[in-house]
Design an enzyme around this catalytic site. Structure first.
Site, PDB file in Angstrom:
ATOM      1  CE  LYS A  47      46.258  45.772  35.878  1.00 18.53           C
ATOM      2  NZ  LYS A  47      44.966  45.535  36.515  1.00 18.53           N
ATOM      3  CG  PHE A  86      40.288  38.628  30.605  1.00 14.63           C
ATOM      4  CD1 PHE A  86      40.854  37.484  31.128  1.00 14.63           C
ATOM      5  CD2 PHE A  86      39.459  38.525  29.491  1.00 14.63           C
ATOM      6  CE1 PHE A  86      40.610  36.248  30.549  1.00 14.63           C
ATOM      7  CE2 PHE A  86      39.205  37.301  28.906  1.00 14.63           C
ATOM      8  CZ  PHE A  86      39.783  36.153  29.433  1.00 14.63           C
ATOM      9  CG  ASP A 144      45.766  45.299  39.921  1.00 12.05           C
ATOM     10  OD1 ASP A 144      45.626  44.099  39.626  1.00 12.05           O
ATOM     11  OD2 ASP A 144      45.702  46.211  39.088  1.00 12.05           O
ATOM     12  CB  ILE A 145      43.502  40.264  42.431  1.00  7.97           C
ATOM     13  CG1 ILE A 145      42.496  40.818  43.449  1.00  7.97           C
ATOM     14  CG2 ILE A 145      43.740  38.783  42.622  1.00  7.97           C
ATOM     15  CD1 ILE A 145      41.080  40.306  43.280  1.00  7.97           C
ATOM     16  CB  ILE A 146      45.812  40.109  37.886  1.00  5.71           C
ATOM     17  CG1 ILE A 146      46.394  38.960  37.081  1.00  5.71           C
ATOM     18  CG2 ILE A 146      46.003  41.421  37.167  1.00  5.71           C
ATOM     19  CD1 ILE A 146      45.535  38.443  36.014  1.00  5.71           C
ATOM     20  CG  ASN A 181      31.625  45.021  37.516  1.00  7.30           C
ATOM     21  OD1 ASN A 181      31.292  43.960  37.010  1.00  7.30           O
ATOM     22  ND2 ASN A 181      32.619  45.101  38.403  1.00  7.30           N
ATOM     23  CE  LYS A 224      44.150  47.995  32.030  1.00  7.53           C
ATOM     24  NZ  LYS A 224      42.777  47.847  31.639  1.00  7.53           N
ATOM     25  CB  ALA A 227      37.248  38.694  38.698  1.00  8.61           C
TER      26      ALA A 227
END
Ligand code: C5P
Length: 405
Positions: free
Chosen positions: A343, A325, A307-309, A211, A339, A276
């Site tokens: 998350k 973010f 999903d890292i975060i 991206n 989110k 990121a």
């Protein structure tokens, strides 16, 4: 440990007999393990030699704006960006006037105009020159613009006059600088891991899915934390940016690599920021050889990336304060808040990327959301946004710690 350890300091020397004392100041900086680069005005080179200063500072000395050799080694803009602090000692009346007028007619004044680093000046001049209304006006106006003055002291002058205008002693200049730096290091002891940039998901040995993220925002946040003394680990996808000073950088390529590095770092840090633009999907089977062109269509099977975060947010042990973010093209607030819950984040920073004005840009506007509140950070450079974001995060982290106690 001195607060000046590993700090990058440009020492500017202007024309004045006190220039000989600056050699001792540079020696003190080097003893404190600061990195020093000396810049001389042409007049200063009449008082102290570049050779002496090179030996004492351990680096080549710059003295001309139009020197191709010096520009090759480290260009003047590069030097302005390199500096954590600029200290001008001695600063002559002429230099203060030029600094105040925003002139860029020699290397040192150009660096002062081009740097974002704090500037300290130790004036040295004849007492009458110092007392002149115009010099005092220049000093006043520079002070208002945030330039820090060290001295001058009063006493007997080289010209035989007695009065204010003697440059402060090297040890005094060193101590003022060291104290100012340690006060500005208010986040010492805080450790933060930040993800930044895009990820690249390989299709075959030569192609990938990615991206437009430039990494600028994440790098600006890393720099803003490091400048205030925090210990920063920056986990970066492929970007074309220099590593900010005092930041440990871990380079990764794919989302899975970023996940690995991020989860390892997250539990070792008290704060985690996911900046990121992680690819949501990766190619199920990466071709070992370059895929040859065949029919009019081709299909790639994609599988979801971790999903890292969200994984950091859901940690049961050693969970850091977690900030995400949300880049959205519509319903920014609604999606961001969703989110935040899903998350399990402590804070989310939403930006509107409709029209594609954020990716790669130098400016940004954010809206921060947490469990029961929100603030808008108006449009400004990513550096300024990062500084305000650091303040907001630190405030919320402190509130959370106070709630627990
Ligand atoms: O769900 P979305 O990608 O919009 O969420 C954005 C936030 O989630 C960002 O903080 C981003 O760094 C993080 N993220 C992540 N891992 C993913 C996808 C997004 O950490 N696979």
């Amino acid at each position: 440990m001195s607060s000046l350890q590993n700090k990058r300091i440009v020492v500017g020397i202007t024309g004045g007999i006190a220039a000989y004392k600056t050699i001792e100041f540079i020696r003190l900086l080097r003893k404190a393990n600061a990195e020093v680069r000396v810049v001389l005005t042409p007049a200063a080179a009449e008082f102290v030699t570049p050779l002496t200063l090179q030996a004492i500072s351990g680096n080549a000395v710059s003295h001309s704006l139009l020197d191709p050799q010096a520009e090759l080694a480290m260009g003047h803009i590069e030097l302005a960006k390199w500096a954590d602090f600029v200290v001008i000692a001695p600063a002559s009346a002429d230099f203060l006037a030029r600094l105040n007028a925003g002139m860029a007619n020699d290397l040192l004044s150009t660096i002062c105009l081009a740097t974002a680093a704090p500037i300290f000046v130790a004036p040295a001049m004849n007492q009458q020159m110092f007392r002149q209304a115009i010099t005092q006006q220049n000093i006043q106006s520079l002070r208002l613009r945030g330039v820090e003055f060290i001295g001058p002291n009063s006493g007997e002058q080289a010209c035989g006059d007695v009065g204010a205008g003697r440059m402060s002693e090297p040890a005094e200049i060193f101590t003022v600088l060291e104290n100012a730096v340690s006060l500005s290091q208010d986040l010492m002891g805080l450790s933060v891991a930040i993800t930044a940039g895009p990820t690249q998901e390989a299709i075959d040995p030569v192609r990938y899915i990615s991206n437009h993220s430039s990494g600028k925002m994440g790098f600006a946040i890393a720099q803003a934390f490091a400048q205030r003394g925090a210990t920063v680990t920056l986990i970066s996808g492929p970007v074309n940016l220099p590593t900010p000073n005092n930041v440990r950088r871990i380079d990764v390529v794919s989302a899975q690599q970023m996940w690995q590095a991020a989860l390892e770092s997250a539990v070792q840090n008290s704060l985690f920021i996911g900046c990121a633009a992680v690819a949501d999907y990766r190619v199920a089977n990466i071709a070992e050889q370059k895929i040859k062109k065949a029919g009019d269509e081709m299909q790639l099977t994609l599988v979801k990336n971790p999903d890292i975060i969200a994984d950091v947010g859901h940690l049961r042990e050693n969970r850091p304060f977690t900030v995400g973010f949300a880049a959205e093209t519509q319903n920014v607030a609604e999606y961001a808040k969703d989110k935040l819950q899903r998350k399990k984040l402590d804070m989310i920073c939403a930006n509107d990327v409709s029209g594609g004005q954020v990716f790669g840009a130098d400016q940004n506007a954010l809206q921060l959301f947490w469990q029961n509140g929100s603030i808008k950070l108006p449009q400004s450079s990513k550096q300024q946004q990062a500084q305000k974001l650091v303040d907001a995060i630190v405030e919320k982290m402190n509130e959370k710690t106070n709630e627990k106690n």
